[in-house]
Design an enzyme around this catalytic site. Structure first.
Site, short mmCIF file in Angstrom:
data_model
loop_
_atom_site.label_atom_id
_atom_site.label_comp_id
_atom_site.label_asym_id
_atom_site.label_seq_id
_atom_site.Cartn_x
_atom_site.Cartn_y
_atom_site.Cartn_z
CD GLU A 49 41.11 34.19 44.98
OE1 GLU A 49 41.64 34.94 43.87
OE2 GLU A 49 41.74 33.12 45.09
CG ASP A 60 41.59 28.50 36.69
OD1 ASP A 60 42.36 29.20 37.79
OD2 ASP A 60 40.73 29.32 36.00
#
Length: 264
Positions: A49, A60
């Site tokens: 990724e 995040d």
């Protein structure tokens, strides 16, 4: 470089759990990102990724947010990220999955964005803030271009929504192991085991578990619960940012090897 689905089928045929490390493009710099993709591939990554730096990364945690901020301060743009992907074509076997928030996709236009990433060699796409209700606008054109869009299942999702997400997700299903943002945790929530069983009753698509996996023993635990792949982000990003670029590459490569050994 195979497709995401082909990679998971190969893992299934070999009865292996896949390893999907995550790094942020452009941190600590673009040259190191290109080297890191090669290092991760050589250190046991089955898929990789690659995060596109974004100014408002809601999903995040602090480690990846800080990495994205550093990359943005250096002026890293999508075009730079895709040039890296182009540059490693032929050097690595692991399919690259782009991790991007929806706003940059919408801003460029879905068709134009997909054409750009396809020509670079990207095989998959994860859009953490893509609502299920709007997913079809991206899923359909992406499928026509051979790019698999993987959807996220949150641990708080009702069963009917989980079924709908599982039905639409391409390549694999991204099971979020915890509520909240990405990041390193001392243990993996035991609820993941129940969620995996619930998903298994819903679909035969591969399932990857991410968010909060930071140690080889976490990866092994998730594998033993029946996950088809483990996704490790913050712990990889943190190691790559340590010391000099050479030290970071060594650290992330060795960590990837330890993760792979744990789940083999």
């Amino acid at each position: 470089m195979t497709s995401v689905s082909e990679c998971f089928q190969s893992l299934r045929d070999r009865k292996q759990c896949g390893l999907i490390p995550f790094i942020t493009a452009g941190d600590p710099d673009l040259e190191t990102t290109a080297k890191a993709l090669r290092v991760l591939d050589a250190s046991g990554a089955d898929l990789i990724e690659l995060g596109v730096p974004y100014s408002d990364p809601l999903a995040d945690g602090p480690v990846i947010q800080a990495a994205a901020s550093r990359a943005l301060r250096r002026g890293v743009k999508l075009e730079d990220v895709l040039n890296i992907v182009k540059g490693v074509q032929g050097d690595i076997k692991a399919p690259i999955i782009l991790f991007s928030y929806y706003n940059p996709i919408f801003y460029r236009g879905i068709e134009a964005f997909l054409e750009q990433i396809k020509s670079a060699g990207v095989k998959g796409l994860v859009v953490p803030d893509l609502p299920l209700e709007e997913a079809e606008t991206l899923l359909k054109p992406a499928a026509e271009m051979g790019i698999e869009v993987t959807l996220l299942v949150a641990p708080t999702s009702p069963i009917e929504r989980i079924k709908a997400i599982a039905h639409q997700s391409q390549g694999f299903i991204y099971l979020v192991s915890v509520t909240g943002v990405t990041g390193m945790r001392t243990q993996v929530a035991t609820r993941v085991e129940d969620l995996l069983k619930s998903l298994r009753n819903t679909t035969d698509k591969p399932i990857g578990v991410g968010f909060g996996i930071s140690e080889p023993e976490h990866a092994l635990q998730v594998k033993n619960w029946g996950s088809d792949a483990v996704i490790v982000g913050s712990a990889c990003v943190k190691r790559l940012a340590q010391g000099t670029p050479e030290e970071g590459l060594k650290a992330v490569g060795e960590f990837c090897q330890r993760l792979k050994q744990a789940i083999q």
